[in-house]
Design a protein around this motif. Sequence first.
Motif, PDB file in Angstrom:
ATOM      1  N   SER A   1      66.191  39.233   1.106  1.00 48.45           N
ATOM      2  CA  SER A   1      67.414  39.018   0.430  1.00 48.45           C
ATOM      3  C   SER A   1      68.106  37.767   0.758  1.00 48.45           C
ATOM      4  O   SER A   1      69.261  37.446   0.257  1.00 48.45           O
ATOM      5  N   LEU A   2      67.417  36.870   1.472  1.00 49.24           N
ATOM      6  CA  LEU A   2      67.980  35.507   1.722  1.00 49.24           C
ATOM      7  C   LEU A   2      67.867  34.727   0.376  1.00 49.24           C
ATOM      8  O   LEU A   2      66.889  34.469  -0.241  1.00 49.24           O
ATOM      9  N   SER A   3      69.057  34.188   0.045  1.00 45.85           N
ATOM     10  CA  SER A   3      69.243  33.507  -0.999  1.00 45.85           C
ATOM     11  C   SER A   3      68.828  31.972  -0.828  1.00 45.85           C
ATOM     12  O   SER A   3      68.681  31.596   0.252  1.00 45.85           O
ATOM     13  N   MET A   4      68.312  31.277  -2.041  1.00 44.13           N
ATOM     14  CA  MET A   4      68.235  29.945  -1.964  1.00 44.13           C
ATOM     15  C   MET A   4      69.197  28.928  -1.323  1.00 44.13           C
ATOM     16  O   MET A   4      69.204  28.187  -0.647  1.00 44.13           O
ATOM     17  N   ASP A   5      70.686  29.592  -1.718  1.00 49.40           N
ATOM     18  CA  ASP A   5      71.740  28.780  -1.255  1.00 49.40           C
ATOM     19  C   ASP A   5      71.578  28.641   0.339  1.00 49.40           C
ATOM     20  O   ASP A   5      72.096  27.647   0.849  1.00 49.40           O
ATOM     21  N   THR A   6      71.647  30.198   0.856  1.00 48.06           N
ATOM     22  CA  THR A   6      71.505  30.130   2.307  1.00 48.06           C
ATOM     23  C   THR A   6      70.369  29.345   2.991  1.00 48.06           C
ATOM     24  O   THR A   6      70.593  28.506   3.872  1.00 48.06           O
ATOM     25  N   LEU A   7      69.200  29.414   2.581  1.00 50.13           N
ATOM     26  CA  LEU A   7      68.079  28.709   2.962  1.00 50.13           C
ATOM     27  C   LEU A   7      68.396  27.216   2.914  1.00 50.13           C
ATOM     28  O   LEU A   7      68.151  26.476   4.017  1.00 50.13           O
ATOM     29  N   LEU A   8      68.764  26.741   1.992  1.00 48.19           N
ATOM     30  CA  LEU A   8      69.070  25.348   1.724  1.00 48.19           C
ATOM     31  C   LEU A   8      70.267  24.906   2.700  1.00 48.19           C
ATOM     32  O   LEU A   8      69.890  23.804   3.353  1.00 48.19           O
ATOM     33  N   GLU A   9      71.182  25.824   3.014  1.00 47.88           N
ATOM     34  CA  GLU A   9      72.123  25.296   3.909  1.00 47.88           C
ATOM     35  C   GLU A   9      71.684  25.239   5.270  1.00 47.88           C
ATOM     36  O   GLU A   9      72.035  24.348   5.976  1.00 47.88           O
ATOM     37  N   TRP A  10      70.899  26.168   5.660  1.00 49.16           N
ATOM     38  CA  TRP A  10      70.103  25.938   6.847  1.00 49.16           C
ATOM     39  C   TRP A  10      69.307  24.961   7.124  1.00 49.16           C
ATOM     40  O   TRP A  10      69.093  24.274   8.022  1.00 49.16           O
TER      41      TRP A  10
ATOM     42  N   ILE B   1      63.974  21.685  -9.300  1.00 51.85           N
ATOM     43  CA  ILE B   1      65.366  21.518  -8.769  1.00 51.85           C
ATOM     44  C   ILE B   1      65.370  20.282  -7.612  1.00 51.85           C
ATOM     45  O   ILE B   1      64.513  20.052  -6.845  1.00 51.85           O
ATOM     46  N   ILE B   2      66.613  19.601  -7.766  1.00 51.86           N
ATOM     47  CA  ILE B   2      66.667  18.361  -6.767  1.00 51.86           C
ATOM     48  C   ILE B   2      67.772  19.058  -5.706  1.00 51.86           C
ATOM     49  O   ILE B   2      68.522  19.651  -6.011  1.00 51.86           O
ATOM     50  N   VAL B   3      67.414  18.728  -4.365  1.00 55.05           N
ATOM     51  CA  VAL B   3      67.710  19.032  -3.202  1.00 55.05           C
ATOM     52  C   VAL B   3      67.900  18.177  -2.264  1.00 55.05           C
ATOM     53  O   VAL B   3      67.236  16.894  -2.329  1.00 55.05           O
ATOM     54  N   PRO B   4      68.812  17.976  -1.438  1.00 58.57           N
ATOM     55  CA  PRO B   4      69.055  16.834  -0.293  1.00 58.57           C
ATOM     56  C   PRO B   4      67.768  16.883   0.434  1.00 58.57           C
ATOM     57  O   PRO B   4      66.960  17.979   0.604  1.00 58.57           O
ATOM     58  N   GLY B   5      67.658  15.886   1.163  1.00 59.97           N
ATOM     59  CA  GLY B   5      66.566  15.679   2.347  1.00 59.97           C
ATOM     60  C   GLY B   5      66.810  16.592   3.356  1.00 59.97           C
ATOM     61  O   GLY B   5      67.827  16.877   3.829  1.00 59.97           O
ATOM     62  N   PHE B   6      65.826  17.006   3.709  1.00 55.94           N
ATOM     63  CA  PHE B   6      65.812  18.423   4.870  1.00 55.94           C
ATOM     64  C   PHE B   6      66.219  17.614   6.184  1.00 55.94           C
ATOM     65  O   PHE B   6      65.558  16.538   6.656  1.00 55.94           O
ATOM     66  N   ILE B   7      66.505  18.595   7.120  1.00 52.66           N
ATOM     67  CA  ILE B   7      67.113  18.245   8.462  1.00 52.66           C
ATOM     68  C   ILE B   7      66.107  19.130   9.359  1.00 52.66           C
ATOM     69  O   ILE B   7      66.254  20.353   9.507  1.00 52.66           O
ATOM     70  N   ASN B   8      65.466  18.505  10.195  1.00 47.88           N
ATOM     71  CA  ASN B   8      64.742  19.301  10.974  1.00 47.88           C
ATOM     72  C   ASN B   8      65.205  19.233  12.575  1.00 47.88           C
ATOM     73  O   ASN B   8      65.009  18.396  13.341  1.00 47.88           O
ATOM     74  N   THR B   9      65.896  20.292  12.871  1.00 50.44           N
ATOM     75  CA  THR B   9      66.674  20.002  14.263  1.00 50.44           C
ATOM     76  C   THR B   9      65.607  20.354  15.533  1.00 50.44           C
ATOM     77  O   THR B   9      66.427  20.391  16.549  1.00 50.44           O
ATOM     78  N   HIS B  10      64.502  20.883  15.340  1.00 49.10           N
ATOM     79  CA  HIS B  10      63.792  21.145  16.499  1.00 49.10           C
ATOM     80  C   HIS B  10      62.231  20.774  16.339  1.00 49.10           C
ATOM     81  O   HIS B  10      61.706  21.135  15.566  1.00 49.10           O
ATOM     82  N   CYS B  11      61.879  19.467  16.980  1.00 50.48           N
ATOM     83  CA  CYS B  11      60.495  19.174  16.964  1.00 50.48           C
ATOM     84  C   CYS B  11      60.109  18.538  18.195  1.00 50.48           C
ATOM     85  O   CYS B  11      60.852  18.440  19.109  1.00 50.48           O
ATOM     86  N   HIS B  12      58.683  18.562  18.424  1.00 51.04           N
ATOM     87  CA  HIS B  12      58.087  17.836  19.565  1.00 51.04           C
ATOM     88  C   HIS B  12      57.233  17.046  19.023  1.00 51.04           C
ATOM     89  O   HIS B  12      55.960  17.373  19.152  1.00 51.04           O
ATOM     90  N   THR B  13      57.555  15.839  18.599  1.00 50.26           N
ATOM     91  CA  THR B  13      56.335  14.759  18.187  1.00 50.26           C
ATOM     92  C   THR B  13      55.667  14.639  19.381  1.00 50.26           C
ATOM     93  O   THR B  13      54.389  14.072  19.046  1.00 50.26           O
ATOM     94  N   GLU B  14      55.735  14.403  20.425  1.00 55.14           N
ATOM     95  CA  GLU B  14      55.320  14.273  21.653  1.00 55.14           C
ATOM     96  C   GLU B  14      53.932  15.125  21.975  1.00 55.14           C
ATOM     97  O   GLU B  14      52.945  14.596  22.575  1.00 55.14           O
ATOM     98  N   LEU B  15      54.152  16.180  21.165  1.00 58.97           N
ATOM     99  CA  LEU B  15      52.830  17.096  21.292  1.00 58.97           C
ATOM    100  C   LEU B  15      52.086  17.302  20.221  1.00 58.97           C
ATOM    101  O   LEU B  15      51.176  18.216  20.054  1.00 58.97           O
TER     102      LEU B  15
END
Length: 390
Positions: free
Chosen positions: A334-343, A52-66
């Motif tokens: 119970s989490l659907s793929m649709d929900t996980l992808l939106e998140w 399945i093809i999905v959009p690129g992911f968005i990582n809203t919380h990271c610490h590359t400095e660590l």
Amino acid sequence: MKSFKADYVFPVYADPIKNGIVTVDDTGKVISVTDDTNPPTSDTPIEHLSGIIVPGFINTHCHTELSHMKDKIAAGGGLIDFIKDILSFRTADQAEVIAAAEAADQQMYDNGIVAVGDISNTILTAPLKAKSKLYYHTFIEILGFLPNKADELFKKALLIADEFKPQPTSITAHAPYSVSKELFKLIKKHSDAGPNLLSIHNQECEDENKFYRYKLGGFIDLYKHLGIDIGYFRPQARNSLQSTIPLLTNRQKILLVHNTCTNLKDIYFIKRFDRKINWCFCPNANLYIEKRLPKIDLFLNQGLNVTLGTDSLASNDKLCILSEMRTLQQNFPSLSMDTLLEWGTINGAKFLGIDNDKGTIEAGKTPGLNLLTGMGGFKLTPDTKIKKLI
């Protein structure tokens, strides 16, 4: 120009498309999204893919400095010991910090991440972000629980933010237990004056709520360990989230990160306030540090904007949103793929303010394309893998 056909395309903004075909130009901009009954009119050969093809992911919380702290902190010791360990490794050689951060940036790219909300306490990651293939919004994080240090710390954060310009940046508080009321007020004043996204660690452990309610628990020992006199602080008779929400601006979007010990009363409490609250889960880091997960079920069907993050390599073995999604699905079937992808895509793009270009597969956008293989129908499995297409 390229065209990709897969078993399904998940545009995210619309229903999955069976035998979907995505056509992009040489810059990665989506030209069309269709199916095999209405193939693209161009002469571009169609690459046939299984998965399945999905959009690129968005990582809203990271610490590359660590990132240089990978494998240096034992798992399962709890947040208090984790903080002590983080502080003990902060004095690492700058070259080591930068090299590890660059490797982390490449790892996120390889794992199909296209945008990152990244926490920084120094200017060390500014050069790598300036040349990265990823979109970064850097949160300049302030820590300081002593009221008399508020002005000094805020001015220092402004100087660091200047070093990142013209990259997207904002100034934010670290966590309720590490930021004084006076510092919160300075951040609010700054946020009320102009654009300033906020990202705040929230309720990562029970000791945080215990500290705010009763001035008891592990944080008392942490302050003693750090030689910080918190005699001025008075118990608030309510937990950390309910104590700090009134101190936050109502003019900016706010990301509350981790939420491991957030309860239903907290969620209802926030709904009574005029605040633009978003929520971020970093499940693998929660398991690594506290050996527990947030009460995900409480956040469902509430109309909340939920996003996903990886936290740092100090608390995770990889920087991969797919891995975070898999952990959530394993523990909350119970989490659907649709929900996980939106998140993992559009919700993060909305928070970062880049949803006009990222987060969904739509004509005119450059969201990045990922191929997921090894699926069990529309469920992630231990065999699910990611391949970056664009």
